[in-house]
Design a protein around this motif. Structure first.
Motif, PDB file in Angstrom:
ATOM      1  N   HIS A  85       5.337  -7.272   3.718  1.00  0.00           N
ATOM      2  CA  HIS A  85       6.170  -6.074   3.728  1.00  0.00           C
ATOM      3  C   HIS A  85       5.322  -4.831   3.922  1.00  0.00           C
ATOM      4  O   HIS A  85       5.740  -3.882   4.581  1.00  0.00           O
ATOM      5  CB  HIS A  85       6.945  -6.003   2.418  1.00  0.00           C
ATOM      6  CG  HIS A  85       7.941  -4.892   2.374  1.00  0.00           C
ATOM      7  ND1 HIS A  85       7.682  -3.691   1.772  1.00  0.00           N
ATOM      8  CD2 HIS A  85       9.190  -4.800   2.894  1.00  0.00           C
ATOM      9  CE1 HIS A  85       8.734  -2.902   1.900  1.00  0.00           C
ATOM     10  NE2 HIS A  85       9.653  -3.545   2.568  1.00  0.00           N
ATOM     11  N   ARG A  86       4.104  -4.847   3.384  1.00  0.00           N
ATOM     12  CA  ARG A  86       3.219  -3.696   3.554  1.00  0.00           C
ATOM     13  C   ARG A  86       2.776  -3.599   5.013  1.00  0.00           C
ATOM     14  O   ARG A  86       2.606  -2.503   5.549  1.00  0.00           O
ATOM     15  CB  ARG A  86       2.008  -3.874   2.636  1.00  0.00           C
ATOM     16  CG  ARG A  86       1.193  -2.634   2.471  1.00  0.00           C
ATOM     17  CD  ARG A  86       0.104  -2.875   1.472  1.00  0.00           C
ATOM     18  NE  ARG A  86       0.622  -3.017   0.124  1.00  0.00           N
ATOM     19  CZ  ARG A  86       0.005  -3.694  -0.826  1.00  0.00           C
ATOM     20  NH1 ARG A  86      -1.105  -4.334  -0.553  1.00  0.00           N
ATOM     21  NH2 ARG A  86       0.508  -3.749  -2.029  1.00  0.00           N
ATOM     22  N   LYS A  88       4.416  -4.939   7.867  1.00  0.00           N
ATOM     23  CA  LYS A  88       5.425  -4.794   8.916  1.00  0.00           C
ATOM     24  C   LYS A  88       6.700  -4.107   8.462  1.00  0.00           C
ATOM     25  O   LYS A  88       7.636  -3.982   9.244  1.00  0.00           O
ATOM     26  CB  LYS A  88       5.772  -6.180   9.491  1.00  0.00           C
ATOM     27  CG  LYS A  88       4.592  -6.835  10.144  1.00  0.00           C
ATOM     28  CD  LYS A  88       5.019  -8.007  10.972  1.00  0.00           C
ATOM     29  CE  LYS A  88       5.605  -7.530  12.283  1.00  0.00           C
ATOM     30  NZ  LYS A  88       5.732  -8.626  13.253  1.00  0.00           N
ATOM     31  N   ASP A  89       6.832  -3.717   7.203  1.00  0.00           N
ATOM     32  CA  ASP A  89       7.996  -2.995   6.694  1.00  0.00           C
ATOM     33  C   ASP A  89       9.299  -3.776   6.816  1.00  0.00           C
ATOM     34  O   ASP A  89      10.362  -3.191   6.926  1.00  0.00           O
ATOM     35  CB  ASP A  89       8.158  -1.649   7.403  1.00  0.00           C
ATOM     36  CG  ASP A  89       7.394  -0.569   6.665  1.00  0.00           C
ATOM     37  OD1 ASP A  89       7.143  -0.744   5.464  1.00  0.00           O
ATOM     38  OD2 ASP A  89       7.035   0.434   7.294  1.00  0.00           O
ATOM     39  N   THR A  90       9.228  -5.091   6.836  1.00  0.00           N
ATOM     40  CA  THR A  90      10.442  -5.897   6.841  1.00  0.00           C
ATOM     41  C   THR A  90      10.096  -7.249   6.235  1.00  0.00           C
ATOM     42  O   THR A  90       8.932  -7.629   6.201  1.00  0.00           O
ATOM     43  CB  THR A  90      10.992  -6.085   8.252  1.00  0.00           C
ATOM     44  OG1 THR A  90      12.177  -6.882   8.172  1.00  0.00           O
ATOM     45  CG2 THR A  90      10.005  -6.766   9.147  1.00  0.00           C
TER      46      THR A  90
ATOM     47  N   LEU B  75      10.750  -3.998  -3.368  1.00  0.00           N
ATOM     48  CA  LEU B  75      10.813  -3.870  -1.917  1.00  0.00           C
ATOM     49  C   LEU B  75      12.066  -3.142  -1.459  1.00  0.00           C
ATOM     50  O   LEU B  75      12.156  -2.773  -0.294  1.00  0.00           O
ATOM     51  CB  LEU B  75      10.762  -5.254  -1.263  1.00  0.00           C
ATOM     52  CG  LEU B  75       9.488  -6.033  -1.522  1.00  0.00           C
ATOM     53  CD1 LEU B  75       9.492  -7.316  -0.736  1.00  0.00           C
ATOM     54  CD2 LEU B  75       8.282  -5.218  -1.149  1.00  0.00           C
TER      55      LEU B  75
END
Lengths: 101, 170
Positions: A85-86, A88-90, B75
């Motif tokens: 997540h860090r 590619k933000d998904t 998240l």
């Protein structure tokens, strides 16, 4: 009156199939890991049912080890998810195609 | 009475297992998985595995699921998560399992009687019996399990660690 071992096998098969379908159709990595937990619990139900059926404590000891492996899997898997997540933000699995053929 | 308890626990386990996959919001999935863990612990109690029931509640519901919820909320996931289809893989893996399931259902009518009890594990302390088995017969796997936990801890710290800048700002 005791429960036949077949009932536990059927319950375990239902839970395992549900987890398998979840792994195949979900696109969120966290939901996929939750489905893996479902499959681990299905095997644990089997182990405990057979431990009772065969009067052998080995099944319960194996559930103990499966639990250890599940805890390790969750720790490493969630760390990988945070790193992904860090980067590619998904966390949608269809966005990660770097290692596909 | 046994059948009543088994029916209740099995029904709730199957229902919440389907809900884990069906909910689109990961928080709802995690919470229905929590309900499933508690009912699996109840099923363990009916199977005379009291130690495992306690461990199930403490480790699964107390530690693993809290970790999941922590990451989901960290998240800040969106809930517009559509399903995708992998019908070939699903048929390849699910077909044999479904056949096995049907064979089990068909064989339940002619189930053989239970095997003769060799060791009576129901009398006495379940925790004591598991401890004696774990520290005598399964001593080496027990030590390997501790090594796995150590490796997992180090791996999680290394993977989730943020890169420290080389030159600290003064």
């Amino acid at each position: 009156m005791t429960i036949p071992i077949t009932y536990y096998l059927v319950l375990s098969a239902i839970v395992f199939l549900t987890g398998l379908v979840g792994v195949l159709i979900r696109r969120n990595i966290i939901a996929i890991l939750l489905s893996v937990e479902l499959m681990l619990n299905a095997t644990n139900i089997n182990f405990v049912a057979f431990s009772e059926h065969l009067h052998d404590l080995g099944g319960q000891v194996f559930v103990f080890f499966a639990l250890t492996v599940a805890a390790a899997e969750v720790a490493v898997g969630l760390a990988i998810i945070i790193a992904l997540h860090r980067a590619k933000d998904t966390i949608n699995v269809e966005q990660f195609n770097l290692l596909k053929w | 009475m046994d059948h009543l308890f088994f029916g209740y626990f099995a029904g709730v386990i199957a229902l919440t297992a389907v809900l884990v996959v069906a909910f689109r919001n990961p928080v709802y999935s995690a919470l229905s998985l929590l309900i499933m863990f508690f009912h699996v612990a109840g099923l363990y109690v009916t199977l005379h595995a009291e130690f495992l029931a306690a461990v199930q509640v403490i480790v699964y519901a107390g530690a693993i699921l809290v970790l999941y919820l922590f990451v989901v909320m960290l998240l800040n996931l969106k809930t517009d998560d559509r399903y995708h289809s992998q019908w070939r893989a699903a048929a390849f893996v699910g077909g044999p399992l479904l056949i096995e399931f049907l064979v089990l259902l068909a064989g339940s009518l002619a189930a053989p009687p239970a095997a003769a009890p060799r060791v009576d594990i129901e009398t006495g302390d379940n925790t004591l019996a598991i401890g004696e088995t774990l520290f005598s017969t399964y001593l080496f796997p027990f030590e390997v399990a501790s090594l796995i936990l150590l490796v997992a801890m180090i791996g999680a710290i290394v993977l989730a660690k943020r890169e420290v800048p080389e030159t600290p700002a003064s």
